[in-house]
Design a protein around this motif. Sequence first.
Motif, PDB file in Angstrom:
ATOM      1  N   ARG A   1     -12.988 -15.058  -1.965  1.00  0.00           N
ATOM      2  CA  ARG A   1     -11.928 -16.002  -1.639  1.00  0.00           C
ATOM      3  C   ARG A   1     -11.823 -17.039  -2.732  1.00  0.00           C
ATOM      4  NH1 ARG A   1     -13.204 -18.239   3.959  1.00  0.00           N
ATOM      5  NH2 ARG A   1     -11.419 -19.611   3.526  1.00  0.00           N
ATOM      6  N   ASP A   2     -10.623 -17.555  -2.897  1.00  0.00           N
ATOM      7  CA  ASP A   2     -10.354 -18.658  -3.815  1.00  0.00           C
ATOM      8  C   ASP A   2      -9.624 -19.708  -2.994  1.00  0.00           C
ATOM      9  OD1 ASP A   2      -9.293 -20.462  -5.686  1.00  0.00           O
ATOM     10  OD2 ASP A   2      -9.078 -18.905  -7.213  1.00  0.00           O
ATOM     11  N   ASN A   3     -10.361 -20.719  -2.559  1.00  0.00           N
ATOM     12  CA  ASN A   3      -9.763 -21.724  -1.675  1.00  0.00           C
ATOM     13  C   ASN A   3      -8.670 -22.523  -2.373  1.00  0.00           C
ATOM     14  OD1 ASN A   3     -11.362 -20.971   0.490  1.00  0.00           O
ATOM     15  ND2 ASN A   3     -12.943 -22.502   0.035  1.00  0.00           N
ATOM     16  N   ALA A   4      -8.806 -22.735  -3.658  1.00  0.00           N
ATOM     17  CA  ALA A   4      -7.784 -23.485  -4.395  1.00  0.00           C
ATOM     18  C   ALA A   4      -6.454 -22.729  -4.397  1.00  0.00           C
ATOM     19  CB  ALA A   4      -8.247 -23.734  -5.814  1.00  0.00           C
ATOM     20  N   LYS A   5      -6.521 -21.416  -4.423  1.00  0.00           N
ATOM     21  CA  LYS A   5      -5.309 -20.594  -4.419  1.00  0.00           C
ATOM     22  C   LYS A   5      -4.926 -20.149  -3.015  1.00  0.00           C
ATOM     23  CE  LYS A   5      -5.892 -18.760  -9.084  1.00  0.00           C
ATOM     24  NZ  LYS A   5      -6.018 -17.545  -9.929  1.00  0.00           N
TER      25      LYS A   5
ATOM     26  N   SER B   1      -4.928  -8.501  -2.072  1.00  0.00           N
ATOM     27  CA  SER B   1      -4.865  -9.962  -1.987  1.00  0.00           C
ATOM     28  C   SER B   1      -4.259 -10.359  -0.654  1.00  0.00           C
ATOM     29  CB  SER B   1      -4.015 -10.536  -3.122  1.00  0.00           C
ATOM     30  OG  SER B   1      -4.562 -10.224  -4.382  1.00  0.00           O
ATOM     31  N   CYS B   2      -4.691 -11.497  -0.170  1.00  0.00           N
ATOM     32  CA  CYS B   2      -4.150 -12.066   1.070  1.00  0.00           C
ATOM     33  C   CYS B   2      -3.842 -13.525   0.782  1.00  0.00           C
ATOM     34  CB  CYS B   2      -5.162 -11.931   2.197  1.00  0.00           C
ATOM     35  SG  CYS B   2      -4.729 -12.815   3.710  1.00  0.00           S
ATOM     36  N   ALA B   3      -2.574 -13.824   0.607  1.00  0.00           N
ATOM     37  CA  ALA B   3      -2.140 -15.189   0.271  1.00  0.00           C
ATOM     38  C   ALA B   3      -1.733 -15.910   1.543  1.00  0.00           C
ATOM     39  CB  ALA B   3      -0.972 -15.132  -0.705  1.00  0.00           C
TER      40      ALA B   3
ATOM     41  N   SER C   1     -16.060 -19.498   5.922  1.00  0.00           N
ATOM     42  CA  SER C   1     -15.571 -20.633   5.133  1.00  0.00           C
ATOM     43  C   SER C   1     -16.602 -21.036   4.080  1.00  0.00           C
ATOM     44  CB  SER C   1     -15.253 -21.815   6.045  1.00  0.00           C
ATOM     45  OG  SER C   1     -16.400 -22.178   6.805  1.00  0.00           O
ATOM     46  N   GLY C   2     -17.858 -20.767   4.364  1.00  0.00           N
ATOM     47  CA  GLY C   2     -18.921 -21.094   3.423  1.00  0.00           C
ATOM     48  C   GLY C   2     -19.219 -20.007   2.406  1.00  0.00           C
ATOM     49  N   GLY C   3     -18.511 -18.876   2.526  1.00  0.00           N
ATOM     50  CA  GLY C   3     -18.672 -17.812   1.544  1.00  0.00           C
ATOM     51  C   GLY C   3     -19.637 -16.709   1.925  1.00  0.00           C
ATOM     52  N   GLU C   4     -20.164 -16.747   3.135  1.00  0.00           N
ATOM     53  CA  GLU C   4     -21.049 -15.659   3.558  1.00  0.00           C
ATOM     54  C   GLU C   4     -20.206 -14.426   3.867  1.00  0.00           C
ATOM     55  OE1 GLU C   4     -24.335 -18.578   5.723  1.00  0.00           O
ATOM     56  OE2 GLU C   4     -23.512 -16.862   6.782  1.00  0.00           O
ATOM     57  N   THR C   5     -20.710 -13.282   3.479  1.00  0.00           N
ATOM     58  CA  THR C   5     -19.942 -12.048   3.619  1.00  0.00           C
ATOM     59  C   THR C   5     -20.652 -11.050   4.528  1.00  0.00           C
ATOM     60  OG1 THR C   5     -20.967 -11.117   1.634  1.00  0.00           O
ATOM     61  CG2 THR C   5     -18.897 -12.311   1.341  1.00  0.00           C
ATOM     62  N   ASN C   6     -19.841 -10.161   5.081  1.00  0.00           N
ATOM     63  CA  ASN C   6     -20.364  -9.109   5.943  1.00  0.00           C
ATOM     64  C   ASN C   6     -19.462  -7.890   5.759  1.00  0.00           C
ATOM     65  OD1 ASN C   6     -22.128  -8.103   8.029  1.00  0.00           O
ATOM     66  ND2 ASN C   6     -20.349  -8.168   9.373  1.00  0.00           N
ATOM     67  N   TYR C   7     -20.073  -6.698   5.792  1.00  0.00           N
ATOM     68  CA  TYR C   7     -19.318  -5.482   5.528  1.00  0.00           C
ATOM     69  C   TYR C   7     -19.608  -4.407   6.566  1.00  0.00           C
ATOM     70  CZ  TYR C   7     -18.730  -7.547   0.911  1.00  0.00           C
ATOM     71  OH  TYR C   7     -18.415  -8.402  -0.121  1.00  0.00           O
ATOM     72  N   ALA C   8     -18.618  -3.587   6.816  1.00  0.00           N
ATOM     73  CA  ALA C   8     -18.838  -2.378   7.588  1.00  0.00           C
ATOM     74  C   ALA C   8     -19.732  -1.448   6.781  1.00  0.00           C
ATOM     75  CB  ALA C   8     -17.512  -1.695   7.899  1.00  0.00           C
ATOM     76  N   ASP C   9     -20.558  -0.700   7.483  1.00  0.00           N
ATOM     77  CA  ASP C   9     -21.474   0.201   6.779  1.00  0.00           C
ATOM     78  C   ASP C   9     -20.730   1.189   5.877  1.00  0.00           C
ATOM     79  OD1 ASP C   9     -23.886   0.514   9.511  1.00  0.00           O
ATOM     80  OD2 ASP C   9     -23.669  -0.981   7.920  1.00  0.00           O
ATOM     81  N   SER C  10     -19.542   1.571   6.303  1.00  0.00           N
ATOM     82  CA  SER C  10     -18.797   2.590   5.567  1.00  0.00           C
ATOM     83  C   SER C  10     -18.300   2.115   4.200  1.00  0.00           C
ATOM     84  CB  SER C  10     -17.603   3.067   6.394  1.00  0.00           C
ATOM     85  OG  SER C  10     -16.751   1.977   6.692  1.00  0.00           O
TER      86      SER C  10
ATOM     87  N   ILE D   1      -5.050 -24.562   6.893  1.00  0.00           N
ATOM     88  CA  ILE D   1      -6.097 -25.151   6.064  1.00  0.00           C
ATOM     89  C   ILE D   1      -7.049 -24.027   5.726  1.00  0.00           C
ATOM     90  CG2 ILE D   1      -7.826 -26.958   5.830  1.00  0.00           C
ATOM     91  CD1 ILE D   1      -6.368 -28.482   8.044  1.00  0.00           C
ATOM     92  N   PHE D   2      -6.743 -23.356   4.622  1.00  0.00           N
ATOM     93  CA  PHE D   2      -7.400 -22.089   4.288  1.00  0.00           C
ATOM     94  C   PHE D   2      -8.914 -22.239   4.175  1.00  0.00           C
ATOM     95  CE2 PHE D   2      -7.355 -17.840   2.725  1.00  0.00           C
ATOM     96  CZ  PHE D   2      -8.322 -17.758   1.740  1.00  0.00           C
ATOM     97  N   SER D   3      -9.365 -23.342   3.628  1.00  0.00           N
ATOM     98  CA  SER D   3     -10.796 -23.505   3.360  1.00  0.00           C
ATOM     99  C   SER D   3     -11.636 -23.567   4.630  1.00  0.00           C
ATOM    100  CB  SER D   3     -11.034 -24.756   2.522  1.00  0.00           C
ATOM    101  OG  SER D   3     -10.574 -25.903   3.220  1.00  0.00           O
ATOM    102  N   LEU D   4     -11.005 -23.836   5.758  1.00  0.00           N
ATOM    103  CA  LEU D   4     -11.750 -24.001   7.015  1.00  0.00           C
ATOM    104  C   LEU D   4     -11.923 -22.705   7.795  1.00  0.00           C
ATOM    105  CD1 LEU D   4     -10.332 -27.359   8.445  1.00  0.00           C
ATOM    106  CD2 LEU D   4     -12.394 -26.972   7.073  1.00  0.00           C
ATOM    107  N   THR D   5     -11.189 -21.683   7.433  1.00  0.00           N
ATOM    108  CA  THR D   5     -11.175 -20.485   8.257  1.00  0.00           C
ATOM    109  C   THR D   5     -11.924 -19.331   7.617  1.00  0.00           C
ATOM    110  OG1 THR D   5      -9.790 -18.890   9.438  1.00  0.00           O
ATOM    111  CG2 THR D   5      -8.929 -19.706   7.336  1.00  0.00           C
ATOM    112  N   ALA D   6     -12.661 -18.606   8.456  1.00  0.00           N
ATOM    113  CA  ALA D   6     -13.158 -17.308   8.003  1.00  0.00           C
ATOM    114  C   ALA D   6     -11.976 -16.356   7.852  1.00  0.00           C
ATOM    115  CB  ALA D   6     -14.151 -16.750   9.008  1.00  0.00           C
TER     116      ALA D   6
END
Length: 113
Positions: A71-75, A21-23, A53-62, A28-33
Motif C-alpha cells: 500500500r501507498d497511503n500517500a497515493k 492497483s486499487c485507487a 493499516s500498519g502494514g501487516e500482511t496475510n495471504y491465502a495459502d494458494s 481515510i485510506f491510511s486507517l483502513t485495512a
Amino acid sequence: QVQLVESGGGLVQAEESLRLSCAASGIIFSLTAIGWYRQAPGNQRELVATITSGGETNYADSVKGRFTISRDNAKKTAYLQMNSLKPEDTAVYYCHANLYNYWGQGTQVTVSS
C-alpha cells in the motif's frame, strides 16, 4: 462519495506477472485495512491477501510466495503484485476497504496455459 477503482487486470500466459492497483477516494485510506479477493465463475468469492493499516500482511495459502500485497497511503492506493501466475488464478479480482465495508467493481485476470 466512497470509491475503490481496481485496474491492471488482463490476459497473460502462465508464469507471467501482473500488478493490480486499487485507487481509493472518499475515505481515510491510511486507517483502513485493505483486502484483495477473487471470484472465479461458479465459485464463491475468496480472500487472496490483506494488509492492515500498519502494514501487516496475510495471504491465502494458494498465493503465498507468488503474490505480494502493498500500500501507498500517500497515493491512497493498494497493490497486488502477482508473479508466476497460474491458470487457476483466473478470476475477477476485487479490493475491499475493511473499515468502510466497501468493494470495488473488480478487474478481470485471465491466465492462459
